[in-house]
Design a protein around this motif. Structure first.
Motif, PDB file in Angstrom:
ATOM      1  N   PHE A  65      24.613  26.687  -6.582  1.00 11.15           N
ATOM      2  CA  PHE A  65      25.319  25.734  -7.438  1.00 11.15           C
ATOM      3  C   PHE A  65      24.546  24.424  -7.598  1.00 11.15           C
ATOM      4  CE2 PHE A  65      28.723  28.704  -7.042  1.00 11.15           C
ATOM      5  CZ  PHE A  65      29.348  28.609  -8.272  1.00 11.15           C
ATOM      6  N   ASP A  66      23.626  24.171  -6.698  1.00 13.31           N
ATOM      7  CA  ASP A  66      22.779  22.989  -6.821  1.00 13.31           C
ATOM      8  C   ASP A  66      21.574  23.232  -7.721  1.00 13.31           C
ATOM      9  OD1 ASP A  66      24.225  21.240  -5.371  1.00 13.31           O
ATOM     10  OD2 ASP A  66      23.152  21.547  -3.484  1.00 13.31           O
ATOM     11  N   ASP A  67      21.369  24.469  -8.116  1.00 16.21           N
ATOM     12  CA  ASP A  67      20.176  24.828  -8.875  1.00 16.21           C
ATOM     13  C   ASP A  67      20.526  24.896 -10.369  1.00 16.21           C
ATOM     14  OD1 ASP A  67      17.355  26.694  -8.140  1.00 16.21           O
ATOM     15  OD2 ASP A  67      18.144  26.587 -10.173  1.00 16.21           O
ATOM     16  N   GLU A  68      20.219  23.817 -11.077  1.00 23.23           N
ATOM     17  CA  GLU A  68      20.622  23.711 -12.487  1.00 23.23           C
ATOM     18  C   GLU A  68      20.070  24.866 -13.333  1.00 23.23           C
ATOM     19  OE1 GLU A  68      22.899  21.833 -13.808  1.00 23.23           O
ATOM     20  OE2 GLU A  68      23.226  20.855 -11.872  1.00 23.23           O
ATOM     21  N   GLU A  69      18.839  25.255 -13.038  1.00 22.60           N
ATOM     22  CA  GLU A  69      18.200  26.306 -13.828  1.00 22.60           C
ATOM     23  C   GLU A  69      18.990  27.615 -13.730  1.00 22.60           C
ATOM     24  OE1 GLU A  69      13.815  28.452 -14.290  1.00 22.60           O
ATOM     25  OE2 GLU A  69      14.423  27.655 -12.353  1.00 22.60           O
ATOM     26  N   LEU A  70      19.297  28.002 -12.510  1.00 19.84           N
ATOM     27  CA  LEU A  70      20.054  29.239 -12.289  1.00 19.84           C
ATOM     28  C   LEU A  70      21.456  29.123 -12.887  1.00 19.84           C
ATOM     29  CD1 LEU A  70      20.239  32.039 -10.869  1.00 19.84           C
ATOM     30  CD2 LEU A  70      21.158  30.849  -8.875  1.00 19.84           C
ATOM     31  N   LYS A  71      22.058  27.967 -12.652  1.00 21.47           N
ATOM     32  CA  LYS A  71      23.426  27.725 -13.107  1.00 21.47           C
ATOM     33  C   LYS A  71      23.560  27.958 -14.610  1.00 21.47           C
ATOM     34  CE  LYS A  71      26.331  23.850 -11.981  1.00 21.47           C
ATOM     35  NZ  LYS A  71      26.336  22.552 -11.314  1.00 21.47           N
ATOM     36  N   THR A  72      22.637  27.376 -15.360  1.00 21.34           N
ATOM     37  CA  THR A  72      22.698  27.510 -16.816  1.00 21.34           C
ATOM     38  C   THR A  72      22.315  28.920 -17.260  1.00 21.34           C
ATOM     39  OG1 THR A  72      21.703  25.325 -16.699  1.00 21.34           O
ATOM     40  CG2 THR A  72      22.145  26.190 -18.883  1.00 21.34           C
ATOM     41  N   ALA A  73      21.282  29.480 -16.619  1.00 16.40           N
ATOM     42  CA  ALA A  73      20.787  30.787 -17.053  1.00 16.40           C
ATOM     43  C   ALA A  73      21.872  31.857 -16.956  1.00 16.40           C
ATOM     44  CB  ALA A  73      19.568  31.188 -16.224  1.00 16.40           C
ATOM     45  N   VAL A  74      22.661  31.831 -15.900  1.00 16.49           N
ATOM     46  CA  VAL A  74      23.621  32.931 -15.708  1.00 16.49           C
ATOM     47  C   VAL A  74      25.078  32.498 -15.904  1.00 16.49           C
ATOM     48  CG1 VAL A  74      22.023  34.130 -14.149  1.00 16.49           C
ATOM     49  CG2 VAL A  74      23.817  32.669 -13.189  1.00 16.49           C
ATOM     50  N   GLY A  75      25.314  31.222 -16.227  1.00 18.28           N
ATOM     51  CA  GLY A  75      26.699  30.752 -16.413  1.00 18.28           C
ATOM     52  C   GLY A  75      27.473  30.830 -15.106  1.00 18.28           C
ATOM     53  N   LEU A  76      26.893  30.187 -14.084  1.00 20.71           N
ATOM     54  CA  LEU A  76      27.405  30.345 -12.724  1.00 20.71           C
ATOM     55  C   LEU A  76      28.818  29.815 -12.526  1.00 20.71           C
ATOM     56  CD1 LEU A  76      26.009  31.588 -10.361  1.00 20.71           C
ATOM     57  CD2 LEU A  76      25.426  29.313  -9.544  1.00 20.71           C
ATOM     58  N   ASN A  77      29.591  30.586 -11.788  1.00 26.10           N
ATOM     59  CA  ASN A  77      30.955  30.210 -11.471  1.00 26.10           C
ATOM     60  C   ASN A  77      31.291  30.737 -10.080  1.00 26.10           C
ATOM     61  OD1 ASN A  77      33.946  29.974 -11.772  1.00 26.10           O
ATOM     62  ND2 ASN A  77      33.295  29.435 -13.830  1.00 26.10           N
ATOM     63  N   SER A  78      32.154  30.035  -9.357  1.00 30.53           N
ATOM     64  CA  SER A  78      32.486  30.513  -8.008  1.00 30.53           C
ATOM     65  C   SER A  78      33.864  31.159  -8.017  1.00 30.53           C
ATOM     66  CB  SER A  78      32.490  29.365  -7.020  1.00 30.53           C
ATOM     67  OG  SER A  78      33.738  28.723  -7.050  1.00 30.53           O
ATOM     68  N   ALA A  79      34.106  32.006  -7.058  1.00 25.20           N
ATOM     69  CA  ALA A  79      35.435  32.619  -6.988  1.00 25.20           C
ATOM     70  C   ALA A  79      35.951  32.611  -5.565  1.00 25.20           C
ATOM     71  CB  ALA A  79      35.383  34.052  -7.502  1.00 25.20           C
ATOM     72  N   ASN A  80      35.325  31.816  -4.701  1.00 26.33           N
ATOM     73  CA  ASN A  80      35.841  31.816  -3.328  1.00 26.33           C
ATOM     74  C   ASN A  80      37.024  30.868  -3.223  1.00 26.33           C
ATOM     75  OD1 ASN A  80      34.682  29.348  -3.261  1.00 26.33           O
ATOM     76  ND2 ASN A  80      32.996  29.918  -1.943  1.00 26.33           N
ATOM     77  N   SER A  81      37.442  30.607  -2.014  1.00 31.16           N
ATOM     78  CA  SER A  81      38.726  29.927  -1.854  1.00 31.16           C
ATOM     79  C   SER A  81      38.709  28.481  -2.327  1.00 31.16           C
ATOM     80  CB  SER A  81      39.168  30.004  -0.395  1.00 31.16           C
ATOM     81  OG  SER A  81      38.121  29.579   0.444  1.00 31.16           O
ATOM     82  N   ILE A  82      37.558  27.964  -2.773  1.00 33.47           N
ATOM     83  CA  ILE A  82      37.556  26.597  -3.273  1.00 33.47           C
ATOM     84  C   ILE A  82      38.075  26.495  -4.702  1.00 33.47           C
ATOM     85  CG2 ILE A  82      35.693  25.712  -1.830  1.00 33.47           C
ATOM     86  CD1 ILE A  82      34.085  26.124  -4.662  1.00 33.47           C
ATOM     87  N   ASN A  83      38.118  27.607  -5.448  1.00 32.80           N
ATOM     88  CA  ASN A  83      38.539  27.493  -6.849  1.00 32.80           C
ATOM     89  C   ASN A  83      40.022  27.160  -6.932  1.00 32.80           C
ATOM     90  OD1 ASN A  83      39.434  28.435  -9.664  1.00 32.80           O
ATOM     91  ND2 ASN A  83      37.197  28.420  -9.781  1.00 32.80           N
ATOM     92  N   ILE A  84      40.328  26.170  -7.740  1.00 31.27           N
ATOM     93  CA  ILE A  84      41.701  25.649  -7.796  1.00 31.27           C
ATOM     94  C   ILE A  84      42.700  26.710  -8.281  1.00 31.27           C
ATOM     95  CG2 ILE A  84      41.500  24.665 -10.131  1.00 31.27           C
ATOM     96  CD1 ILE A  84      43.288  22.993  -7.134  1.00 31.27           C
TER      97      ILE A  84
END
Ligand SMILES: *Cc1c(COP(=O)(O)O)cnc(C)c1O
Length: 426
Positions: A196-215
């Motif tokens: 999530f800190d890696d902007e390049e990866l984040k944009t390339a794959v449309g990164l999203n999390s699904a662990n217990s932090i998601n509201i």
């Protein structure tokens, strides 16, 4: 719904944004700006599970999702019950394992999948990246399996989750990719944070999390606390104490939000295994995480619980004392012993739930009614439960089906460069 970043209060966002973004700047957690009590609680408690959950979620989320859409989402996500089973006159088990992957994470995982499918822009690809110490993986994999434009990548510690748990999410294929990481759960969580800190990866794959932090997972879990109290006999409703087997503390956070919404829960008991950072902190005031150790209740093998800042924030906002949260920790030996005694008492459980039951017994006073959350089906931990009880408990159909299939996971080192390369080249 308006939320702010706990680490940087100037960053605010709506529900849709928080669902899609997961974490805020500096990896801060989003927290609701406004948690006001719900009016007319008795009428709310009288409703059936699905319409009541729609009402609770609408109160929290507001008008961002039309009621008719929200109803359809809740119907699809909560397509199974959460029965409150009487263990004795003062004790109840809230069974949260009747979903497709036989664990409570089905509630959050399935509602989150519905949120992303509803709130995402049409046609834009999303990649869900999540770390699991056991059950999140299965819940997320099944919730998103086959959904268009969504890829799922799941990391888990190699050899540290039960073979049954592993089979449940590594055998699906299609849009679900799984990696066994050579390390522990904290290493997996660190890889997710790096991603999530890696902007390049984040944009390339449309990164999203699904662990217990998601509201979205958190608000979904609030609903079954209402369901628990709704099933209590009326004369016991004001006496409830709820023991929550805890790892990342998302479940406890959801319970505290339910209380903030006016649900009459007297207090909560945070129950852990030997990974007892929180119980030690609540007793000593010192935050001192130790190296994570593997236990029988492996879904709680977490020594740096990522939802804890939300518990602190909620207490701060509501003016509650942290010390009002009771807590305790059990060794594996004590867990086995509790599981046996609970079985002799007439209830078949698994290690996580048994820890809740035992600490409930230790903490509760005479005039309180106890509820312990049963976070997984006993058969999900069959090897251990069979051995501890000297039984051969039957496998429910969904588990039996997956155990017969081959795992599609590959093993990777706990090295972000390796993970990034794999994700970029998919
Ligand atoms: C995830 C999990 C827990 C811990 O829940 P948190 O919300 O992370 O505290 C407990 N029991 C089981 C079976 C789980 O899968």
């Amino acid at each position: 719904m308006k939320l702010y970043n706990i680490k940087d209060n100037s960053e605010t966002i709506n529900f849709a944004g928080a669902v899609k973004q997961g974490l805020g700047r500096g990896q801060g957690l989003f927290f609701p700006e406004d948690i006001t009590p719900i009016a007319n609680l008795d009428a709310l408690l009288a409703l059936p599970f699905v319409p009541r959950s729609v009402a609770v979620l609408q109160h929290l989320i507001g008008d961002e999702i039309p009621e008719i859409t929200l109803t359809a989402m809740v119907e699809r996500a909560f397509a199974f019950p959460a029965p409150l089973v009487k263990v004795d006159d003062e004790t109840y088990a809230l069974e949260l394992f009747h979903g497709p992957t036989l664990a409570f994470k089905d509630f959050g995982g399935r509602f989150m999948a519905q949120c992303l499918a509803t709130l995402s822009e049409d046609g834009k690809k999303i990649t869900i990246l999540t770390a699991t110490s056991g059950d999140t993986g299965a819940a997320v994999a099944h919730a998103f399996y086959g959904l268009p434009n969504i890829d799922v990548v799941i990391l888990y510690p190699e050899g540290k989750i039960s073979p049954l748990q592993e089979k449940l999410f590594t055998t699906l294929g299609d849009n679900i990719t799984t990696y066994a990481v050579q390390g522990d759960f904290d290493d997996c969580q660190a890889l997710v944070k790096d991603a999530f800190d890696d902007e390049e990866l984040k944009t390339a794959v449309g990164l999203n999390s699904a662990n217990s932090i998601n509201i979205s997972r958190l608000v979904a879990q609030v609903c079954y606390y209402f369901e628990a109290v709704a099933q209590l006999p009326a004369e016991q409703r004001d006496k409830a104490v709820i023991a929550v087997p805890s790892g990342n503390f998302g479940n406890l956070t959801a319970g505290l939000i339910a209380k903030a919404l006016g649900l009459p829960v007297k207090r909560f008991i945070a129950a852990t295994n030997e990974n007892d950072t929180v119980p030690r902190y609540l007793q000593s005031g010192k935050w001192d995480p130790k190296r994570t150790v593997a236990t029988l209740s492996n879904a709680m093998d977490v020594s740096r619980p990522n939802n804890w800042p939300r518990v602190e924030e909620l207490c701060r906002v509501k003016g509650w004392e942290l010390s009002d949260i009771a807590s305790g920790a059990l060794s594996d030996k004590q867990t086995k012993d509790a599981l046996k005694r609970l079985y002799e008492h007439g209830y078949l459980c698994e290690p996580h739930g048994a820890i809740g039951w035992e600490l409930l017994n230790q903490e509760r006073t005479k005039d309180e009614v106890g509820i312990f959350l049963c976070t997984a089906h006993p058969a999900k931990f069959k090897e251990n439960v069979d051995e501890i009880l000297g039984q051969d408990i039957p496998l429910p159909a969904p588990l039996a089906k997956h155990i017969a299939m081959e795992s599609l996971s590959s093993v990777i080192p706990a090295d972000f460069a390796v993970l990034k390369e794999k994700m970029m080249n998919k």
